[in-house]
Design a protein around this motif. Structure first.
Motif, PDB file in Angstrom:
ATOM      1  N   THR A  45     -96.095 -14.391 -51.126  1.00 55.96           N
ATOM      2  CA  THR A  45     -95.223 -14.458 -52.296  1.00 55.96           C
ATOM      3  C   THR A  45     -94.027 -13.536 -52.151  1.00 55.96           C
ATOM      4  N   ALA A  46     -94.271 -12.319 -51.658  1.00 57.29           N
ATOM      5  CA  ALA A  46     -93.173 -11.352 -51.488  1.00 57.29           C
ATOM      6  C   ALA A  46     -92.148 -11.874 -50.503  1.00 57.29           C
ATOM      7  N   SER A  47     -92.622 -12.471 -49.415  1.00 56.42           N
ATOM      8  CA  SER A  47     -91.710 -12.991 -48.401  1.00 56.42           C
ATOM      9  C   SER A  47     -90.864 -14.127 -48.961  1.00 56.42           C
ATOM     10  N   ARG A  48     -91.498 -15.071 -49.676  1.00 56.09           N
ATOM     11  CA  ARG A  48     -90.747 -16.209 -50.229  1.00 56.09           C
ATOM     12  C   ARG A  48     -89.781 -15.757 -51.313  1.00 56.09           C
ATOM     13  N   LEU A  49     -90.208 -14.819 -52.137  1.00 52.78           N
ATOM     14  CA  LEU A  49     -89.340 -14.326 -53.206  1.00 52.78           C
ATOM     15  C   LEU A  49     -88.138 -13.586 -52.626  1.00 52.78           C
ATOM     16  N   ALA A  50     -88.389 -12.802 -51.587  1.00 51.51           N
ATOM     17  CA  ALA A  50     -87.285 -12.078 -50.933  1.00 51.51           C
ATOM     18  C   ALA A  50     -86.294 -13.045 -50.301  1.00 51.51           C
ATOM     19  N   GLU A  51     -86.814 -14.086 -49.677  1.00 51.80           N
ATOM     20  CA  GLU A  51     -85.934 -15.094 -49.081  1.00 51.80           C
ATOM     21  C   GLU A  51     -85.074 -15.749 -50.164  1.00 51.80           C
ATOM     22  N   PHE A  52     -85.705 -16.063 -51.292  1.00 47.48           N
ATOM     23  CA  PHE A  52     -84.965 -16.700 -52.380  1.00 47.48           C
ATOM     24  C   PHE A  52     -83.829 -15.802 -52.864  1.00 47.48           C
ATOM     25  N   TYR A  53     -84.140 -14.527 -53.134  1.00 49.01           N
ATOM     26  CA  TYR A  53     -83.108 -13.606 -53.605  1.00 49.01           C
ATOM     27  C   TYR A  53     -82.008 -13.438 -52.557  1.00 49.01           C
ATOM     28  N   SER A  54     -82.407 -13.306 -51.306  1.00 47.51           N
ATOM     29  CA  SER A  54     -81.429 -13.096 -50.246  1.00 47.51           C
ATOM     30  C   SER A  54     -80.502 -14.290 -50.103  1.00 47.51           C
ATOM     31  N   GLU A  55     -81.048 -15.490 -50.204  1.00 47.43           N
ATOM     32  CA  GLU A  55     -80.216 -16.691 -50.098  1.00 47.43           C
ATOM     33  C   GLU A  55     -79.223 -16.796 -51.255  1.00 47.43           C
ATOM     34  N   GLN A  56     -79.552 -16.157 -52.383  1.00 42.68           N
ATOM     35  CA  GLN A  56     -78.638 -16.117 -53.518  1.00 42.68           C
ATOM     36  C   GLN A  56     -77.655 -14.956 -53.414  1.00 42.68           C
ATOM     37  N   GLY A  57     -77.760 -14.179 -52.318  1.00 42.22           N
ATOM     38  CA  GLY A  57     -76.883 -13.026 -52.145  1.00 42.22           C
ATOM     39  C   GLY A  57     -77.377 -11.768 -52.844  1.00 42.22           C
ATOM     40  N   GLN A  58     -78.570 -11.818 -53.455  1.00 40.54           N
ATOM     41  CA  GLN A  58     -79.112 -10.658 -54.169  1.00 40.54           C
ATOM     42  C   GLN A  58     -80.015  -9.865 -53.213  1.00 40.54           C
ATOM     43  N   GLU A  67     -96.228   1.201 -44.677  1.00 44.17           N
ATOM     44  CA  GLU A  67     -95.374   0.387 -43.814  1.00 44.17           C
ATOM     45  C   GLU A  67     -95.526  -1.088 -44.171  1.00 44.17           C
ATOM     46  N   LEU A  68     -94.444  -1.821 -44.030  1.00 48.59           N
ATOM     47  CA  LEU A  68     -94.512  -3.263 -44.273  1.00 48.59           C
ATOM     48  C   LEU A  68     -95.282  -3.947 -43.151  1.00 48.59           C
ATOM     49  N   PRO A  69     -96.120  -4.923 -43.477  1.00 49.41           N
ATOM     50  CA  PRO A  69     -96.800  -5.690 -42.427  1.00 49.41           C
ATOM     51  C   PRO A  69     -95.789  -6.557 -41.678  1.00 49.41           C
ATOM     52  N   PRO A  70     -96.139  -7.032 -40.480  1.00 47.40           N
ATOM     53  CA  PRO A  70     -95.176  -7.772 -39.647  1.00 47.40           C
ATOM     54  C   PRO A  70     -94.451  -8.917 -40.339  1.00 47.40           C
ATOM     55  N   PRO A  71     -95.122  -9.793 -41.117  1.00 46.43           N
ATOM     56  CA  PRO A  71     -94.368 -10.879 -41.755  1.00 46.43           C
ATOM     57  C   PRO A  71     -93.256 -10.377 -42.673  1.00 46.43           C
ATOM     58  N   LEU A  72     -93.528  -9.273 -43.379  1.00 48.60           N
ATOM     59  CA  LEU A  72     -92.506  -8.729 -44.273  1.00 48.60           C
ATOM     60  C   LEU A  72     -91.441  -7.959 -43.501  1.00 48.60           C
ATOM     61  N   LEU A  73     -91.816  -7.365 -42.378  1.00 51.15           N
ATOM     62  CA  LEU A  73     -90.810  -6.735 -41.519  1.00 51.15           C
ATOM     63  C   LEU A  73     -89.807  -7.766 -41.024  1.00 51.15           C
ATOM     64  N   VAL A  74     -90.335  -8.936 -40.652  1.00 45.97           N
ATOM     65  CA  VAL A  74     -89.447 -10.014 -40.191  1.00 45.97           C
ATOM     66  C   VAL A  74     -88.500 -10.433 -41.310  1.00 45.97           C
ATOM     67  N   THR A  75     -89.059 -10.622 -42.509  1.00 44.21           N
ATOM     68  CA  THR A  75     -88.223 -11.035 -43.637  1.00 44.21           C
ATOM     69  C   THR A  75     -87.184  -9.966 -43.947  1.00 44.21           C
ATOM     70  N   ARG A  76     -87.588  -8.701 -43.883  1.00 43.69           N
ATOM     71  CA  ARG A  76     -86.609  -7.632 -44.131  1.00 43.69           C
ATOM     72  C   ARG A  76     -85.527  -7.650 -43.063  1.00 43.69           C
ATOM     73  N   THR A  92     -88.784 -15.715 -35.932  1.00 47.33           N
ATOM     74  CA  THR A  92     -88.407 -14.327 -35.634  1.00 47.33           C
ATOM     75  C   THR A  92     -87.481 -14.277 -34.434  1.00 47.33           C
ATOM     76  N   LEU A  93     -87.815 -15.014 -33.405  1.00 45.12           N
ATOM     77  CA  LEU A  93     -86.994 -15.007 -32.192  1.00 45.12           C
ATOM     78  C   LEU A  93     -85.593 -15.558 -32.449  1.00 45.12           C
ATOM     79  N   LEU A  94     -85.481 -16.583 -33.301  1.00 46.70           N
ATOM     80  CA  LEU A  94     -84.167 -17.134 -33.619  1.00 46.70           C
ATOM     81  C   LEU A  94     -83.279 -16.096 -34.295  1.00 46.70           C
ATOM     82  N   HIS A  95     -83.810 -15.444 -35.319  1.00 44.95           N
ATOM     83  CA  HIS A  95     -83.007 -14.461 -36.048  1.00 44.95           C
ATOM     84  C   HIS A  95     -82.795 -13.192 -35.222  1.00 44.95           C
ATOM     85  N   TYR A  96     -83.768 -12.844 -34.406  1.00 43.68           N
ATOM     86  CA  TYR A  96     -83.624 -11.707 -33.488  1.00 43.68           C
ATOM     87  C   TYR A  96     -82.508 -11.986 -32.482  1.00 43.68           C
ATOM     88  N   ALA A  97     -82.461 -13.203 -31.976  1.00 42.61           N
ATOM     89  CA  ALA A  97     -81.419 -13.583 -31.016  1.00 42.61           C
ATOM     90  C   ALA A  97     -80.034 -13.469 -31.648  1.00 42.61           C
TER      91      ALA A  97
END
Length: 384
Positions: A16-29, A46-55, A91-96
């Motif tokens: 839920t945190a990952s999806r909510l963060a993505e939603f806010y980020s896509e809105q520029g928030q 520390e954030l777990p890996p999925p949330l680290l990726v989203t951050r 992750t690799l796409l955004h890391y690249a």
């Protein structure tokens, strides 16, 4: 309690945190996105890996490339070990892309090649279309790299066949940065956009915080003292100016023709200094707060109660944080730091008699006589 904090299921909280963060980020928030991520874990954890990726994705969108790279690097080993194929490929796409933007071309090509090889093996390739569309610059640069161009061509062909339409013809994400604290400046993809109406920048801030409002609701919130027709026309003019300067899709609407509801367009990545300031205040990052707060919020706007309230709220939040830091420095005997904090406080609120007097007390213990005399004069001027 937030949507994330309501769940007792750890995996559900992370999802839920990952999806909510993505939603806010896509809105520029972006500040709200970061808040959503950190609400999923205990303070200091520390954030777990999925949330680290989203951050990392959020930070990359904000232009904080080195911080994004640090998150991707920290997450990758555990993401690889998790055998979550979708998460690893994404992750690799955004890391690249972050590596490319950091001018680390060789490493970017290697990460992108691995991502594309994995993507071609995926059964559900269509789920990556939003990422490929967002990373349009990476896509274009890949077409010029001999090592990855064949893979990128294959990916684009597959996605076009599965979802319809070519990807490279899509408009890429528009990055809009809005500075409202002490100065007013709006940039699009790094280039300043001149705006003649003070209400245009205000409308961007308002819609980022209050999406889905009708023009009448906007008018009542921003300009309740204006005659309704004049207020509505002014808002219409601000929307038109934003669309002319930032693109026609920066502000979009939906709903009935006679009462449309306005939101920021999904193709806009909006970075607001106001949102970043809020996040810095929540984290107690005083240096970041001082760097962002260069003066009152949209001081040229003098006819909006909503702007007045936000201006007062932000100033109060900044001064409260600085006062707490000042008291803490005095309590620990760090008087030189306390003096610096007092000066910074008075830069935000130069007419606070209590802090003016406190600065004189502190200065008498650690500052040269000439500096003390100057502070005494400023205090006496205030008391006169």
């Amino acid at each position: 309690m937030s949507l994330v904090e309501r769940s007792d299921d750890h995996e559900l909280r992370i999802w839920t945190a990952s999806r909510l963060a993505e939603f806010y980020s896509e809105q520029g928030q972006h500040a709200k996105a970061l808040e959503a991520l950190h609400s999923a874990v205990a303070p200091g954890q520390e954030l777990p890996p999925p949330l680290l990726v989203t951050r990392g994705v959020v930070l990359r969108r904000r232009g904080q490339i080195e911080l994004a790279l640090a998150d991707f690097k920290a997450a990758l080993p555990e993401v690889r070990a998790s055998q979550d194929s979708h998460l690893l490929t994404r992750t690799l796409l955004h890391y690249a892309d972050a590596l490319r933007r950091a001018s680390k071309t060789r490493a970017s090509v290697e990460a992108l090649r691995e991502a594309l090889e994995r993507l071609l093996q995926e059964r559900d390739k269509a789920r990556y279309r939003p990422d490929i569309e967002e990373l349009a610059e990476l896509t274009h640069s890949a077409m010029l790299e001999p090592e990855v161009a064949p893979f990128m061509e294959a990916v684009l062909e597959k996605l076009a066949a599965m979802t319809g339409g070519a990807l490279l013809d899509e408009e890429r994400l528009t990055h809009v940065q809005v500075q409202t604290l002490g100065r007013v400046q709006v940039t699009r993809d790094g280039r300043p956009v001149p705006l003649t109406l003070h209400g245009s920048a205000l409308l961007l801030v308002y819609l980022s915080r209050n999406p889905g409002r009708t023009r009448q609701e906007i008018q009542l919130d921003l300009y309740p003292d204006k005659e309704p027709v004049a207020g509505s026309n002014y808002i219409r003019s601000a929307i038109r100016e934003l669309r002319e300067g930032l693109g026609r899709d920066v502000v979009v609407h939906s709903g009935p023709h006679n009462q449309p509801r306005y939101v920021l367009g999904p193709g806009v990545s909006l970075t607001l200094d106001v949102e970043e300031l809020g996040y810095a205040l929540e984290r107690g990052d005083v240096a970041r707060v001082l760097a962002l707060y260069r003066g009152p919020f949209l001081s040229p706007v003098t006819d909006s109660e909503w702007a007045d309230r936000l201006r007062e709220e932000l100033q109060a939040a900044v001064t409260t944080t600085l006062r707490e830091q000042l008291r803490s420095a005095r309590a620990t005997g760090d008087l030189r730091r306390a003096l610096l904090l007092a000066n910074q406080y008075l830069r935000v609120d130069p007419y606070d008699p209590e802090v003016l007097a406190e600065r004189v007390e502190i200065a008498r213990a650690v500052a040269p006589a000439q500096e003390v005399a100057r502070y005494v004069v400023e205090l006496q001027r205030m008391e006169a």
